[in-house]
Motif scaffolding. Sequence first.
Motif, PDB file in Angstrom:
ATOM      1  N   CYS A 291     -76.553 -47.071  -8.218  1.00 17.36           N
ATOM      2  CA  CYS A 291     -77.754 -47.376  -9.015  1.00 17.36           C
ATOM      3  C   CYS A 291     -79.021 -47.203  -8.169  1.00 17.36           C
ATOM      4  CB  CYS A 291     -77.671 -48.807  -9.562  1.00 17.36           C
ATOM      5  SG  CYS A 291     -76.423 -49.041 -10.846  1.00 17.36           S
ATOM      6  N   ALA A 292     -78.958 -47.722  -6.942  1.00 17.61           N
ATOM      7  CA  ALA A 292     -80.131 -47.579  -6.072  1.00 17.61           C
ATOM      8  C   ALA A 292     -80.414 -46.112  -5.754  1.00 17.61           C
ATOM      9  CB  ALA A 292     -79.913 -48.376  -4.785  1.00 17.61           C
ATOM     10  N   HIS A 293     -79.326 -45.360  -5.549  1.00 14.93           N
ATOM     11  CA  HIS A 293     -79.497 -43.939  -5.240  1.00 14.93           C
ATOM     12  C   HIS A 293     -80.104 -43.184  -6.424  1.00 14.93           C
ATOM     13  CE1 HIS A 293     -77.597 -40.120  -3.254  1.00 14.93           C
ATOM     14  NE2 HIS A 293     -78.914 -40.088  -3.306  1.00 14.93           N
ATOM     15  N   GLU A 294     -79.595 -43.430  -7.631  1.00 16.59           N
ATOM     16  CA  GLU A 294     -80.126 -42.740  -8.803  1.00 16.59           C
ATOM     17  C   GLU A 294     -81.570 -43.141  -9.085  1.00 16.59           C
ATOM     18  OE1 GLU A 294     -78.673 -40.237 -10.289  1.00 16.59           O
ATOM     19  OE2 GLU A 294     -77.115 -40.488  -8.780  1.00 16.59           O
ATOM     20  N   ALA A 295     -81.899 -44.405  -8.880  1.00 16.92           N
ATOM     21  CA  ALA A 295     -83.288 -44.837  -9.074  1.00 16.92           C
ATOM     22  C   ALA A 295     -84.218 -44.126  -8.092  1.00 16.92           C
ATOM     23  CB  ALA A 295     -83.390 -46.353  -8.909  1.00 16.92           C
ATOM     24  N   ALA A 296     -83.771 -43.993  -6.849  1.00 13.28           N
ATOM     25  CA  ALA A 296     -84.596 -43.305  -5.850  1.00 13.28           C
ATOM     26  C   ALA A 296     -84.744 -41.825  -6.184  1.00 13.28           C
ATOM     27  CB  ALA A 296     -83.973 -43.482  -4.463  1.00 13.28           C
ATOM     28  N   ARG A 297     -83.650 -41.206  -6.646  1.00  5.36           N
ATOM     29  CA  ARG A 297     -83.724 -39.787  -6.998  1.00  5.36           C
ATOM     30  C   ARG A 297     -84.678 -39.564  -8.170  1.00  5.36           C
ATOM     31  NH1 ARG A 297     -78.217 -37.074  -8.109  1.00  5.36           N
ATOM     32  NH2 ARG A 297     -79.590 -35.251  -8.151  1.00  5.36           N
ATOM     33  N   MET A 298     -84.643 -40.459  -9.157  1.00  4.85           N
ATOM     34  CA  MET A 298     -85.538 -40.320 -10.298  1.00  4.85           C
ATOM     35  C   MET A 298     -86.999 -40.479  -9.872  1.00  4.85           C
ATOM     36  SD  MET A 298     -83.415 -42.308 -13.310  1.00  4.85           S
ATOM     37  CE  MET A 298     -84.665 -41.903 -14.529  1.00  4.85           C
ATOM     38  N   ARG A 299     -87.258 -41.440  -8.999  1.00  3.02           N
ATOM     39  CA  ARG A 299     -88.631 -41.610  -8.529  1.00  3.02           C
ATOM     40  C   ARG A 299     -89.097 -40.376  -7.757  1.00  3.02           C
ATOM     41  NH1 ARG A 299     -91.218 -46.390  -7.775  1.00  3.02           N
ATOM     42  NH2 ARG A 299     -92.830 -44.956  -7.011  1.00  3.02           N
ATOM     43  N   ARG A 300     -88.182 -39.790  -6.976  1.00  2.00           N
ATOM     44  CA  ARG A 300     -88.569 -38.581  -6.248  1.00  2.00           C
ATOM     45  C   ARG A 300     -88.826 -37.417  -7.206  1.00  2.00           C
ATOM     46  NH1 ARG A 300     -85.861 -34.381  -5.173  1.00  2.00           N
ATOM     47  NH2 ARG A 300     -83.846 -35.353  -5.573  1.00  2.00           N
ATOM     48  N   LEU A 301     -88.002 -37.269  -8.234  1.00  2.00           N
ATOM     49  CA  LEU A 301     -88.202 -36.198  -9.204  1.00  2.00           C
ATOM     50  C   LEU A 301     -89.529 -36.369  -9.943  1.00  2.00           C
ATOM     51  CD1 LEU A 301     -84.609 -35.831 -10.692  1.00  2.00           C
ATOM     52  CD2 LEU A 301     -85.835 -34.182  -9.270  1.00  2.00           C
ATOM     53  N   PHE A 302     -89.863 -37.598 -10.287  1.00  2.00           N
ATOM     54  CA  PHE A 302     -91.146 -37.830 -10.936  1.00  2.00           C
ATOM     55  C   PHE A 302     -92.307 -37.500  -9.997  1.00  2.00           C
ATOM     56  CE2 PHE A 302     -88.905 -41.297 -13.596  1.00  2.00           C
ATOM     57  CZ  PHE A 302     -88.435 -40.321 -14.465  1.00  2.00           C
ATOM     58  N   ALA A 303     -92.138 -37.797  -8.719  1.00  2.00           N
ATOM     59  CA  ALA A 303     -93.205 -37.548  -7.741  1.00  2.00           C
ATOM     60  C   ALA A 303     -93.416 -36.062  -7.481  1.00  2.00           C
ATOM     61  CB  ALA A 303     -92.894 -38.273  -6.429  1.00  2.00           C
ATOM     62  N   GLU A 304     -92.427 -35.218  -7.818  1.00  2.00           N
ATOM     63  CA  GLU A 304     -92.571 -33.777  -7.576  1.00  2.00           C
ATOM     64  C   GLU A 304     -93.721 -33.160  -8.356  1.00  2.00           C
ATOM     65  OE1 GLU A 304     -88.933 -31.852  -8.406  1.00  2.00           O
ATOM     66  OE2 GLU A 304     -87.970 -32.411  -6.521  1.00  2.00           O
ATOM     67  N   SER A 305     -94.048 -33.734  -9.511  1.00  2.00           N
ATOM     68  CA  SER A 305     -95.092 -33.157 -10.351  1.00  2.00           C
ATOM     69  C   SER A 305     -96.487 -33.616  -9.963  1.00  2.00           C
ATOM     70  CB  SER A 305     -94.844 -33.515 -11.825  1.00  2.00           C
ATOM     71  OG  SER A 305     -94.840 -34.922 -11.998  1.00  2.00           O
ATOM     72  N   ASP A 306     -96.611 -34.521  -9.021  1.00  2.00           N
ATOM     73  CA  ASP A 306     -97.927 -35.007  -8.610  1.00  2.00           C
ATOM     74  C   ASP A 306     -98.634 -33.952  -7.770  1.00  2.00           C
ATOM     75  OD1 ASP A 306     -97.320 -37.338  -9.892  1.00  2.00           O
ATOM     76  OD2 ASP A 306     -96.705 -38.408  -8.071  1.00  2.00           O
ATOM     77  N   ASP A 307     -99.947 -33.844  -7.966  1.00  2.00           N
ATOM     78  CA  ASP A 307    -100.759 -32.870  -7.224  1.00  2.00           C
ATOM     79  C   ASP A 307    -101.315 -33.549  -5.986  1.00  2.00           C
ATOM     80  OD1 ASP A 307    -102.182 -30.706  -6.421  1.00  2.00           O
ATOM     81  OD2 ASP A 307    -103.723 -30.820  -7.987  1.00  2.00           O
ATOM     82  N   VAL A 308    -100.639 -33.400  -4.884  1.00  2.00           N
ATOM     83  CA  VAL A 308    -101.030 -34.030  -3.623  1.00  2.00           C
ATOM     84  C   VAL A 308    -101.010 -32.977  -2.524  1.00  2.00           C
ATOM     85  CG1 VAL A 308    -100.240 -36.336  -4.275  1.00  2.00           C
ATOM     86  CG2 VAL A 308     -98.651 -34.746  -3.205  1.00  2.00           C
ATOM     87  N   SER A 309    -101.649 -33.286  -1.421  1.00  2.00           N
ATOM     88  CA  SER A 309    -101.722 -32.326  -0.315  1.00  2.00           C
ATOM     89  C   SER A 309    -100.445 -32.313   0.521  1.00  2.00           C
ATOM     90  CB  SER A 309    -102.926 -32.652   0.572  1.00  2.00           C
ATOM     91  OG  SER A 309    -102.834 -33.977   1.076  1.00  2.00           O
ATOM     92  N   ASP A 310     -99.804 -33.471   0.651  1.00  2.00           N
ATOM     93  CA  ASP A 310     -98.583 -33.567   1.461  1.00  2.00           C
ATOM     94  C   ASP A 310     -97.441 -33.964   0.522  1.00  2.00           C
ATOM     95  OD1 ASP A 310     -96.610 -33.970   3.336  1.00  2.00           O
ATOM     96  OD2 ASP A 310     -97.903 -35.032   4.752  1.00  2.00           O
TER      97      ASP A 310
END
Length: 389
Positions: free
Chosen positions: A251-270
């Motif tokens: 559960c912790a792993h899937e929650a972290a993966r989902m948060r990372r996937l959501f963060a992929e669409s953010d427009d950031v420099s790093d």
Amino acid sequence: MPRVTERGRRRAAGQIERRLLRGVRGSVLAVTAAVQFGLCLPELVRSSARYDPLWLEVAGFALLVGVTLVAAVFVVRGRGVPPAVRWVCVGLVLVAVVAASSAAPSHRIPDAANWSFGLVGWYGVLLLFDLPLGYLGAFLGANLALAVVQAVVADLPGPRTMASMALSAVSIYGFQFAFGLVVHAVRRVAVRASEAAEEEERIRTEEAVADHTHLDHQRRYAALLGTTVPLLVGLGYGSLDPSDQDTRRRCAHEAARMRRLFAESDDVSDRLLHELRAVIDVAERHEVTVQLAVRGEPTDLPKEVRRELIDAVTAVLSAASSAAVATPEQVRVTVVRTPEQVRVSAVGDVQGEPPPEFEFRHVEVNRVAKGNRLWVETVWRLGTPSRSR
């Protein structure tokens, strides 16, 4: 998908305007040169004996030739005349007209010897066509006022002569001003065409971005379909025990993966650090203390590479999160970036070695386990093939 910037769209749309304006400049330059060398030069040669002094008339003609050559240089380069050069040329044109008209034998209009009166307006169109029409009107009005003053001072003409001069002036300058109106109309068409092309390019870009976003959402769903959905189904039907450590880790792993996937669409420099912080945030919500150390400048990495660099670290953080129910855990995460490679590592106390969820294709993975202590490192080296950004 290639990135289309606002500057790129404006550059592409501006090409239409530049091409049309280049054609307009070339046309006005051709008309001006044709009038000067095809009509005015023969009159200057035929009336050379009437000028007093002749050199002043020739100097005025030569000045106008110089302005023509300067304008031709910028037309050939496909550029407009710079403001500083424009106003210097306007001043030279006025000086040339004063010199030519002063040496002319007669200030009457029309008079073949007074060739500069019919020519000067074309220079106004050539130099001022991309400015508001008021500039061209003021230029023609100033030359007309100069011609009237010179005619009155030299010899006050009679009413019939004045009417003839006025008719000639209106026909000549009126035609040139009308030509300026046509040029401005063409310029407006060029601007509108450029705006229309820019709007069309913007719509195409938005459609391409929307298609790419939709495809990316499908890929994300497919990436989670094989792991997240079975986990939710198992929890929903009771086949998985929420108190089980392996279930908590998943559960912790899937929650972290989902948060990372959501963060992929953010427009950031790093992007790498941003997605890694999203994973760390999930672990910290489960009472895991994470120490993050970053060295090196941001590197533009492909999306698949960023996913694989973080995935093994995510597994360590997830295992620590599942063990943190009984006692707080600590994990140290390190990011080292050089021009040749990028390393992401994590070390912490976990219960067993967390297996990766998928095969690593773009990075190297190193693991060292000693008791409950686990160290995992992922390495991406420059030149490693990748599929997309």
